[in-house]
Design a protein around this motif. Structure first.
Motif, PDB file in Angstrom:
ATOM      1  N   GLY A 213       1.548   0.430  -4.746  1.00 12.70           N
ATOM      2  CA  GLY A 213       0.321   1.495  -5.198  1.00 12.70           C
ATOM      3  C   GLY A 213      -1.245   0.751  -4.582  1.00 12.70           C
ATOM      4  O   GLY A 213      -1.782   1.533  -5.507  1.00 12.70           O
ATOM      5  N   LEU A 214      -1.641   0.295  -3.898  1.00  9.40           N
ATOM      6  CA  LEU A 214      -2.880  -0.438  -3.798  1.00  9.40           C
ATOM      7  C   LEU A 214      -3.446  -0.071  -2.807  1.00  9.40           C
ATOM      8  O   LEU A 214      -2.492   0.929  -1.693  1.00  9.40           O
TER       9      LEU A 214
ATOM     10  N   GLU B  84      10.568   3.811   2.094  1.00 10.39           N
ATOM     11  CA  GLU B  84      11.226   3.095   1.051  1.00 10.39           C
ATOM     12  C   GLU B  84      12.339   2.457   2.363  1.00 10.39           C
ATOM     13  O   GLU B  84      11.380   1.224   1.337  1.00 10.39           O
ATOM     14  N   GLU B  85      11.892   1.882   3.729  1.00  8.36           N
ATOM     15  CA  GLU B  85      12.335   0.530   3.563  1.00  8.36           C
ATOM     16  C   GLU B  85      10.934  -0.421   3.927  1.00  8.36           C
ATOM     17  O   GLU B  85      11.104  -1.517   3.713  1.00  8.36           O
ATOM     18  N   ILE B  86      10.031   0.280   4.239  1.00  6.13           N
ATOM     19  CA  ILE B  86       8.581  -0.092   3.857  1.00  6.13           C
ATOM     20  C   ILE B  86       8.527  -1.242   2.538  1.00  6.13           C
ATOM     21  O   ILE B  86       8.678  -2.146   2.144  1.00  6.13           O
ATOM     22  N   ALA B  87       8.716   0.362   1.681  1.00 11.95           N
ATOM     23  CA  ALA B  87       8.194  -0.711   0.283  1.00 11.95           C
ATOM     24  C   ALA B  87       9.555  -1.237  -0.091  1.00 11.95           C
ATOM     25  O   ALA B  87       8.856  -2.056  -1.130  1.00 11.95           O
TER      26      ALA B  87
ATOM     27  N   THR C 252       0.893  -1.951  -0.044  1.00 12.44           N
ATOM     28  CA  THR C 252       0.203   0.150   0.035  1.00 12.44           C
ATOM     29  C   THR C 252       0.665   1.594  -0.022  1.00 12.44           C
ATOM     30  O   THR C 252       0.298   2.367   0.088  1.00 12.44           O
ATOM     31  N   ILE C 253       2.382   1.081  -0.197  1.00  8.44           N
ATOM     32  CA  ILE C 253       3.025   2.121  -0.158  1.00  8.44           C
ATOM     33  C   ILE C 253       3.082   2.946  -1.952  1.00  8.44           C
ATOM     34  O   ILE C 253       3.040   2.149  -2.416  1.00  8.44           O
ATOM     35  N   ALA C 254       2.589   4.236  -1.664  1.00  7.14           N
ATOM     36  CA  ALA C 254       2.445   4.794  -3.498  1.00  7.14           C
ATOM     37  C   ALA C 254       4.084   4.377  -4.361  1.00  7.14           C
ATOM     38  O   ALA C 254       5.360   3.819  -3.493  1.00  7.14           O
TER      39      ALA C 254
ATOM     40  N   ALA D  82      -1.351   5.090   8.039  1.00  4.89           N
ATOM     41  CA  ALA D  82      -1.318   6.727   8.104  1.00  4.89           C
ATOM     42  C   ALA D  82      -0.210   7.017   8.169  1.00  4.89           C
ATOM     43  O   ALA D  82      -0.174   8.329   7.424  1.00  4.89           O
ATOM     44  N   ILE D  83       1.029   6.088   7.464  1.00  2.53           N
ATOM     45  CA  ILE D  83       2.067   6.806   7.417  1.00  2.53           C
ATOM     46  C   ILE D  83       2.348   7.122   6.137  1.00  2.53           C
ATOM     47  O   ILE D  83       2.190   8.212   5.424  1.00  2.53           O
ATOM     48  N   GLU D  84       1.057   6.525   5.540  1.00  2.00           N
ATOM     49  CA  GLU D  84       1.272   6.792   3.592  1.00  2.00           C
ATOM     50  C   GLU D  84       0.480   8.261   3.675  1.00  2.00           C
ATOM     51  O   GLU D  84       0.561   9.480   2.912  1.00  2.00           O
TER      52      GLU D  84
END
Length: 264
Positions: A54-55, A98-101, A45-47, A87-89
């Protein structure tokens, strides 16, 4: 390879064997989380511009539903992670995006506190007795959070506190797990599915850089009801196998995997 295919492979080859150990031994499914990260699930769900897929919530709910059928502990961990990432996004610019992505970073929710007698259960999320005090570029956080999934296992935690100004409202922080004096005092009877690492988390106190604040001071009161609790509700519904939507008889906001048993 599509996200659905990658998820199917990870569920069959890694999550299912780890699920047996989680259920039998109460062991946190670290290998499952790592494999899901490599498959792109943690960054689902990160852009795209930050490296994620990006979902959104429907796709996250599908992941939770499929994972819950194989390993409830892993589904609980992902539920907490996706709700925190929402919330972060929404705020953008956080040091963890970027680490999550890249699949290297798991986020936990550290929002729930003991509810004083006579208060509604929703107050466990919407009010905080945790204190934040700023000294130049450093903030001191003090507090005790209950029902934290992946306590002692996540790489950071979405933490709520009173505002720096001491006014009404909530402020959110992305607290690194390696922060000194961030403690897990006990794990037994922490609630949540067996193996999910659900426990209490204490800041006694924790010193963090001021720039780990998520959004503005006091902005958490908007983010929690608008994003975090709706995501928890929908993902909890998906984990139970109930079709999400207005007519679904799912858990109330804040219910679900994070409220399945009394806290430690």
């Amino acid at each position: 390879m599509s996200c659905r295919t990658a998820l199917s492979i990870v569920l069959a080859e890694t999550v299912a064997p780890a699920a047996r150990r989680a259920a039998a031994e109460g062991r946190f499914p670290r290998e499952s989380v790592s494999a899901l990260g490599r498959a792109g699930v943690l960054g689902l769900t990160i852009a795209r511009e930050a490296g994620g897929a990006g979902l959104g919530l429907p796709e996250a709910a599908e992941v939770i539903a499929r994972t819950a059928r194989v390993c409830p502990a892993t589904a609980a961990v992902l539920t907490s992670h996706f709700a925190a990432v929402a919330a972060i996004e929404s705020c953008g610019g956080s040091w963890v995006r970027e680490e999550i992505a890249a699949g290297r970073h798991l986020v936990g929710l550290a929002l729930h506190e003991e509810v004083p007698a006579g208060r509604a259960e929703e107050d466990a999320y919407e009010r905080s007795r945790s204190v934040a005090t700023r000294f130049a570029d450093v903030v001191t956080l003090r507090g005790r959070k209950r029902r934290v999934v992946a306590a002692g296992e996540a790489d950071s935690y979405l933490w709520s506190s009173r505002t720096l100004a001491g006014a009404e409202g909530l402020t959110l922080w992305v607290v690194p797990a390696q922060a000194s004096e961030l403690l897990v005092p006990a794990r037994a009877a922490g609630g949540g599915p067996r193996g999910s690492g659900t426990s209490t988390l204490c800041a006694d106190p924790v010193l963090v850089p001021a720039d780990v604040m998520l959004g503005r001071d006091g902005g958490g009161r908007d983010l929690l009801p608008a994003l975090v609790r709706p995501w928890l509700r929908e993902l909890g519904t998906a984990a139970r196998g109930v079709p999400p939507g207005p007519g679904a008889e799912g858990p109330r906001p804040g219910d679900g995997l994070l409220r399945s048993a009394p806290a430690a």
